[in-house]
Design a protein around this motif. Structure first.
Motif, PDB file in Angstrom:
ATOM      1  N   VAL A  22     -49.773 -40.522  39.274  1.00  0.00           N
ATOM      2  CA  VAL A  22     -50.543 -39.797  38.259  1.00  0.00           C
ATOM      3  C   VAL A  22     -49.600 -38.825  37.566  1.00  0.00           C
ATOM      4  O   VAL A  22     -48.942 -38.005  38.200  1.00  0.00           O
ATOM      5  N   VAL A  23     -49.508 -38.938  36.267  1.00  0.00           N
ATOM      6  CA  VAL A  23     -48.617 -38.097  35.477  1.00  0.00           C
ATOM      7  C   VAL A  23     -49.465 -37.128  34.674  1.00  0.00           C
ATOM      8  O   VAL A  23     -50.419 -37.531  34.006  1.00  0.00           O
ATOM      9  N   PRO A  24     -49.131 -35.847  34.720  1.00  0.00           N
ATOM     10  CA  PRO A  24     -49.890 -34.882  33.927  1.00  0.00           C
ATOM     11  C   PRO A  24     -49.773 -35.191  32.431  1.00  0.00           C
ATOM     12  O   PRO A  24     -48.709 -35.618  31.964  1.00  0.00           O
ATOM     13  N   PRO A  25     -50.833 -34.979  31.687  1.00  0.00           N
ATOM     14  CA  PRO A  25     -50.784 -35.323  30.253  1.00  0.00           C
ATOM     15  C   PRO A  25     -49.812 -34.477  29.447  1.00  0.00           C
ATOM     16  O   PRO A  25     -49.293 -34.918  28.429  1.00  0.00           O
ATOM     17  N   GLU A  26     -49.539 -33.255  29.877  1.00  0.00           N
ATOM     18  CA  GLU A  26     -48.629 -32.398  29.108  1.00  0.00           C
ATOM     19  C   GLU A  26     -47.162 -32.660  29.434  1.00  0.00           C
ATOM     20  O   GLU A  26     -46.276 -32.057  28.830  1.00  0.00           O
ATOM     21  N   LEU A  27     -46.875 -33.572  30.340  1.00  0.00           N
ATOM     22  CA  LEU A  27     -45.498 -33.837  30.745  1.00  0.00           C
ATOM     23  C   LEU A  27     -44.669 -34.431  29.606  1.00  0.00           C
ATOM     24  O   LEU A  27     -43.515 -34.059  29.405  1.00  0.00           O
ATOM     25  N   GLY A  28     -45.255 -35.314  28.816  1.00  0.00           N
ATOM     26  CA  GLY A  28     -44.527 -35.920  27.696  1.00  0.00           C
ATOM     27  C   GLY A  28     -44.150 -34.903  26.643  1.00  0.00           C
ATOM     28  O   GLY A  28     -43.020 -34.899  26.131  1.00  0.00           O
ATOM     29  N   ALA A  29     -45.071 -34.025  26.304  1.00  0.00           N
ATOM     30  CA  ALA A  29     -44.789 -32.992  25.303  1.00  0.00           C
ATOM     31  C   ALA A  29     -43.718 -32.026  25.808  1.00  0.00           C
ATOM     32  O   ALA A  29     -42.832 -31.600  25.046  1.00  0.00           O
ATOM     33  N   GLU A  30     -43.781 -31.687  27.089  1.00  0.00           N
ATOM     34  CA  GLU A  30     -42.781 -30.785  27.668  1.00  0.00           C
ATOM     35  C   GLU A  30     -41.394 -31.418  27.655  1.00  0.00           C
ATOM     36  O   GLU A  30     -40.399 -30.773  27.332  1.00  0.00           O
ATOM     37  N   ALA A  31     -41.328 -32.708  28.001  1.00  0.00           N
ATOM     38  CA  ALA A  31     -40.048 -33.411  27.985  1.00  0.00           C
ATOM     39  C   ALA A  31     -39.492 -33.487  26.562  1.00  0.00           C
ATOM     40  O   ALA A  31     -38.289 -33.325  26.350  1.00  0.00           O
ATOM     41  N   LEU A  32     -40.342 -33.714  25.582  1.00  0.00           N
ATOM     42  CA  LEU A  32     -39.909 -33.765  24.192  1.00  0.00           C
ATOM     43  C   LEU A  32     -39.387 -32.408  23.731  1.00  0.00           C
ATOM     44  O   LEU A  32     -38.351 -32.322  23.058  1.00  0.00           O
ATOM     45  N   ARG A  33     -40.060 -31.342  24.145  1.00  0.00           N
ATOM     46  CA  ARG A  33     -39.631 -29.999  23.755  1.00  0.00           C
ATOM     47  C   ARG A  33     -38.274 -29.668  24.377  1.00  0.00           C
ATOM     48  O   ARG A  33     -37.368 -29.175  23.707  1.00  0.00           O
ATOM     49  N   ARG A  34     -38.131 -29.955  25.662  1.00  0.00           N
ATOM     50  CA  ARG A  34     -36.862 -29.658  26.333  1.00  0.00           C
ATOM     51  C   ARG A  34     -35.728 -30.525  25.789  1.00  0.00           C
ATOM     52  O   ARG A  34     -34.597 -30.061  25.637  1.00  0.00           O
ATOM     53  N   GLY A  35     -36.020 -31.775  25.494  1.00  0.00           N
ATOM     54  CA  GLY A  35     -35.000 -32.651  24.940  1.00  0.00           C
ATOM     55  C   GLY A  35     -34.547 -32.185  23.565  1.00  0.00           C
ATOM     56  O   GLY A  35     -33.360 -32.206  23.249  1.00  0.00           O
ATOM     57  N   GLY A  36     -35.494 -31.735  22.741  1.00  0.00           N
ATOM     58  CA  GLY A  36     -35.136 -31.204  21.429  1.00  0.00           C
ATOM     59  C   GLY A  36     -34.292 -29.957  21.530  1.00  0.00           C
ATOM     60  O   GLY A  36     -33.325 -29.773  20.784  1.00  0.00           O
ATOM     61  N   ARG A  37     -34.632 -29.118  22.486  1.00  0.00           N
ATOM     62  CA  ARG A  37     -33.847 -27.894  22.688  1.00  0.00           C
ATOM     63  C   ARG A  37     -32.434 -28.237  23.147  1.00  0.00           C
ATOM     64  O   ARG A  37     -31.456 -27.638  22.681  1.00  0.00           O
ATOM     65  N   ALA A  38     -32.319 -29.208  24.043  1.00  0.00           N
ATOM     66  CA  ALA A  38     -30.991 -29.608  24.513  1.00  0.00           C
ATOM     67  C   ALA A  38     -30.161 -30.192  23.375  1.00  0.00           C
ATOM     68  O   ALA A  38     -28.963 -29.925  23.274  1.00  0.00           O
ATOM     69  N   LEU A  39     -30.792 -30.983  22.521  1.00  0.00           N
ATOM     70  CA  LEU A  39     -30.069 -31.546  21.383  1.00  0.00           C
ATOM     71  C   LEU A  39     -29.601 -30.453  20.424  1.00  0.00           C
ATOM     72  O   LEU A  39     -28.487 -30.505  19.915  1.00  0.00           O
ATOM     73  N   ARG A  40     -30.458 -29.461  20.175  1.00  0.00           N
ATOM     74  CA  ARG A  40     -30.058 -28.360  19.299  1.00  0.00           C
ATOM     75  C   ARG A  40     -28.885 -27.575  19.889  1.00  0.00           C
ATOM     76  O   ARG A  40     -27.936 -27.232  19.184  1.00  0.00           O
ATOM     77  N   ARG A  41     -28.944 -27.299  21.186  1.00  0.00           N
ATOM     78  CA  ARG A  41     -27.847 -26.570  21.820  1.00  0.00           C
ATOM     79  C   ARG A  41     -26.554 -27.360  21.746  1.00  0.00           C
ATOM     80  O   ARG A  41     -25.486 -26.810  21.470  1.00  0.00           O
ATOM     81  N   ARG A  42     -26.633 -28.661  22.002  1.00  0.00           N
ATOM     82  CA  ARG A  42     -25.438 -29.499  21.948  1.00  0.00           C
ATOM     83  C   ARG A  42     -24.866 -29.527  20.533  1.00  0.00           C
ATOM     84  O   ARG A  42     -23.657 -29.460  20.338  1.00  0.00           O
ATOM     85  N   ARG A  43     -25.745 -29.620  19.539  1.00  0.00           N
ATOM     86  CA  ARG A  43     -25.289 -29.649  18.148  1.00  0.00           C
ATOM     87  C   ARG A  43     -24.634 -28.330  17.762  1.00  0.00           C
ATOM     88  O   ARG A  43     -23.585 -28.309  17.106  1.00  0.00           O
ATOM     89  N   ILE A  44     -25.223 -27.208  18.185  1.00  0.00           N
ATOM     90  CA  ILE A  44     -24.640 -25.896  17.883  1.00  0.00           C
ATOM     91  C   ILE A  44     -23.294 -25.740  18.568  1.00  0.00           C
ATOM     92  O   ILE A  44     -22.329 -25.247  17.967  1.00  0.00           O
ATOM     93  N   ALA A  45     -23.198 -26.180  19.818  1.00  0.00           N
ATOM     94  CA  ALA A  45     -21.927 -26.078  20.537  1.00  0.00           C
ATOM     95  C   ALA A  45     -20.856 -26.932  19.870  1.00  0.00           C
ATOM     96  O   ALA A  45     -19.701 -26.504  19.738  1.00  0.00           O
ATOM     97  N   ARG A  46     -21.220 -28.128  19.427  1.00  0.00           N
ATOM     98  CA  ARG A  46     -20.252 -28.992  18.754  1.00  0.00           C
ATOM     99  C   ARG A  46     -19.783 -28.363  17.452  1.00  0.00           C
ATOM    100  O   ARG A  46     -18.583 -28.360  17.144  1.00  0.00           O
ATOM    101  N   ARG A  47     -20.696 -27.796  16.683  1.00  0.00           N
ATOM    102  CA  ARG A  47     -20.308 -27.160  15.424  1.00  0.00           C
ATOM    103  C   ARG A  47     -19.422 -25.942  15.673  1.00  0.00           C
ATOM    104  O   ARG A  47     -18.465 -25.699  14.931  1.00  0.00           O
TER     105      ARG A  47
END
Length: 84
Positions: A22-47
């Motif tokens: 059983v997977v909580p319904p908010e798990l997908g949204a949380e994963a998307l939010r954290r993944g977006g944050r990680a991508l932004r941090r990686r992009r800022i670090a690369r720049r």
């Protein structure tokens, strides 16, 4: 039946016997939010790294044009020729 086929059959039996988790319904949204944050941090670090690399290249070029390390320094061991 080979060993690999027996192992695959055992894994399939275990997966078919267990109910899906059983997977909580908010798990997908949380994963998307954290993944977006990680991508932004990686992009800022690369720049930031590219910016620092550019600054280092510009500083090296300015230093090289001012110091001219490829030019041999004048010799200081022989005195100048005067009185000839």
């Amino acid at each position: 039946m080979s060993l690999q086929e027996r192992q695959e059959a055992a894994v399939r039996a275990v997966l078919d016997a267990a109910p899906p988790p059983v997977v909580p319904p908010e798990l997908g949204a949380e994963a998307l939010r954290r993944g977006g944050r990680a991508l932004r941090r990686r992009r800022i670090a690369r720049r930031a790294l590219l910016f620092l690399l550019g600054v280092a290249v510009v500083a090296f070029v300015v230093w090289a044009t001012m110091a001219r390390p490829w030019v041999e320094p004048p010799s200081k061991t022989t005195p100048p020729l005067t009185g000839w």
